[in-house]
Design a protein around this motif. Structure first.
Motif, PDB file in Angstrom:
ATOM      1  N   CYS A   5       0.807  -1.225   0.000  1.00  0.00           N
ATOM      2  CA  CYS A   5       0.000   0.000   0.000  1.00  0.00           C
ATOM      3  C   CYS A   5       0.840   1.274   0.000  1.00  0.00           C
ATOM      4  O   CYS A   5       0.311   2.345  -0.259  1.00  0.00           O
ATOM      5  CB  CYS A   5      -0.962   0.008   1.189  1.00  0.00           C
ATOM      6  SG  CYS A   5      -0.150   0.066   2.794  1.00  0.00           S
ATOM      7  N   GLY A   6       2.123   1.193   0.319  1.00  0.00           N
ATOM      8  CA  GLY A   6       2.992   2.358   0.296  1.00  0.00           C
ATOM      9  C   GLY A   6       2.952   3.192   1.565  1.00  0.00           C
ATOM     10  O   GLY A   6       3.611   4.226   1.641  1.00  0.00           O
ATOM     11  N   LEU A   7       2.175   2.781   2.555  1.00  0.00           N
ATOM     12  CA  LEU A   7       2.098   3.509   3.817  1.00  0.00           C
ATOM     13  C   LEU A   7       3.207   3.046   4.757  1.00  0.00           C
ATOM     14  O   LEU A   7       3.764   1.963   4.586  1.00  0.00           O
ATOM     15  CB  LEU A   7       0.739   3.269   4.481  1.00  0.00           C
ATOM     16  CG  LEU A   7      -0.476   3.835   3.771  1.00  0.00           C
ATOM     17  CD1 LEU A   7      -1.750   3.350   4.458  1.00  0.00           C
ATOM     18  CD2 LEU A   7      -0.443   5.342   3.758  1.00  0.00           C
ATOM     19  N   PRO A   8       3.532   3.864   5.763  1.00  0.00           N
ATOM     20  CA  PRO A   8       4.490   3.399   6.768  1.00  0.00           C
ATOM     21  C   PRO A   8       3.956   2.146   7.482  1.00  0.00           C
ATOM     22  O   PRO A   8       2.752   1.935   7.578  1.00  0.00           O
ATOM     23  CB  PRO A   8       4.579   4.578   7.746  1.00  0.00           C
ATOM     24  CG  PRO A   8       4.140   5.755   6.969  1.00  0.00           C
ATOM     25  CD  PRO A   8       3.146   5.248   5.964  1.00  0.00           C
ATOM     26  N   LYS A   9       4.868   1.312   7.990  1.00  0.00           N
ATOM     27  CA  LYS A   9       4.485   0.031   8.605  1.00  0.00           C
ATOM     28  C   LYS A   9       3.476   0.204   9.741  1.00  0.00           C
ATOM     29  O   LYS A   9       2.576  -0.607   9.893  1.00  0.00           O
ATOM     30  CB  LYS A   9       5.721  -0.695   9.142  1.00  0.00           C
ATOM     31  CG  LYS A   9       6.635  -1.213   8.070  1.00  0.00           C
ATOM     32  CD  LYS A   9       6.084  -2.455   7.452  1.00  0.00           C
ATOM     33  CE  LYS A   9       7.103  -3.030   6.491  1.00  0.00           C
ATOM     34  NZ  LYS A   9       6.617  -4.159   5.770  1.00  0.00           N
ATOM     35  N   ASP A  10       3.599   1.264  10.552  1.00  0.00           N
ATOM     36  CA  ASP A  10       2.675   1.434  11.670  1.00  0.00           C
ATOM     37  C   ASP A  10       1.291   1.895  11.228  1.00  0.00           C
ATOM     38  O   ASP A  10       0.319   1.746  11.961  1.00  0.00           O
ATOM     39  CB  ASP A  10       3.249   2.396  12.713  1.00  0.00           C
ATOM     40  CG  ASP A  10       3.648   3.743  12.117  1.00  0.00           C
ATOM     41  OD1 ASP A  10       3.841   3.822  10.899  1.00  0.00           O
ATOM     42  OD2 ASP A  10       3.761   4.708  12.902  1.00  0.00           O
ATOM     43  N   LEU A  11       1.144   2.420  10.001  1.00  0.00           N
ATOM     44  CA  LEU A  11      -0.151   2.843   9.471  1.00  0.00           C
ATOM     45  C   LEU A  11      -0.729   1.875   8.443  1.00  0.00           C
ATOM     46  O   LEU A  11      -1.831   2.090   7.945  1.00  0.00           O
ATOM     47  CB  LEU A  11      -0.033   4.233   8.825  1.00  0.00           C
ATOM     48  CG  LEU A  11       0.352   5.379   9.753  1.00  0.00           C
ATOM     49  CD1 LEU A  11       0.526   6.655   8.958  1.00  0.00           C
ATOM     50  CD2 LEU A  11      -0.683   5.562  10.831  1.00  0.00           C
ATOM     51  N   CYS A  12       0.002   0.830   8.117  1.00  0.00           N
ATOM     52  CA  CYS A  12      -0.407  -0.122   7.077  1.00  0.00           C
ATOM     53  C   CYS A  12      -1.703  -0.835   7.462  1.00  0.00           C
ATOM     54  O   CYS A  12      -1.872  -1.285   8.588  1.00  0.00           O
ATOM     55  CB  CYS A  12       0.695  -1.147   6.849  1.00  0.00           C
ATOM     56  SG  CYS A  12       0.274  -2.389   5.621  1.00  0.00           S
ATOM     57  N   ILE A  13      -2.624  -0.927   6.511  1.00  0.00           N
ATOM     58  CA  ILE A  13      -3.911  -1.592   6.750  1.00  0.00           C
ATOM     59  C   ILE A  13      -4.083  -2.818   5.861  1.00  0.00           C
ATOM     60  O   ILE A  13      -5.173  -3.364   5.782  1.00  0.00           O
ATOM     61  CB  ILE A  13      -5.079  -0.613   6.534  1.00  0.00           C
ATOM     62  CG1 ILE A  13      -5.069  -0.075   5.113  1.00  0.00           C
ATOM     63  CG2 ILE A  13      -5.070   0.494   7.563  1.00  0.00           C
ATOM     64  CD1 ILE A  13      -6.327   0.637   4.723  1.00  0.00           C
TER      65      ILE A  13
END
Length: 101
Positions: A5-13
C-alpha cells in the motif's frame, strides 16, 4: 514502508483488509484413540501470519497446536464453540467463518 500500500508500517492496513476477505472453514477431525483436532482452513498464508495467529489461538484456548501445509492450523481438542468468537475479535469477518461438523 509497506510494499503493497505504500504507507508506513505502523499505518499499514493491508493485513486488516486481508482479514475481511478470508473464507475460513473450521471442522473437527478424529485422530486415533478418539482424539479430536480442530482444523482451521482457508487463511491465505501470504497475507496473514499463520504462526502468530496459531500462537494467539493456542494461548486463548489453552491447548496445543501447529501450522500444517498451506493455510491449515490444527488445534488439539474440540474448540468449535469458542473459535468463531476469538477469530472475530482478532479481526476476521463473522460471515466469512463457516463451522462444519
Amino acid at each position: 514502508m509497506c510494499p503493497v500500500c505504500g504507507l508506513p508500517k505502523d499505518l499499514c492496513i493491508c493485513q486488516e483488509v486481508a482479514k475481511e476477505q478470508q473464507r475460513i472453514t473450521v471442522k473437527i477431525n478424529r485422530r486415533r484413540y478418539g482424539k479430536e483436532v480442530t482444523v482451521i482452513q482457508g487463511i491465505d498464508p501470504h497475507e496473514i501470519d499463520l504462526s502468530e495467529l496459531a500462537t494467539h489461538l493456542k494461548s486463548e484456548l489453552a491447548c496445543g497446536g501447529t501450522v500444517k501445509g498451506y493455510g491449515v492450523i490444527e488445534l488439539q481438542g474440540n474448540h468449535t464453540g469458542r473459535i468463531k468468537k476469538i477469530l472475530v475479535k482478532k479481526g476476521f469477518g463473522e460471515g466469512q467463518i463457516q463451522i462444519s461438523s
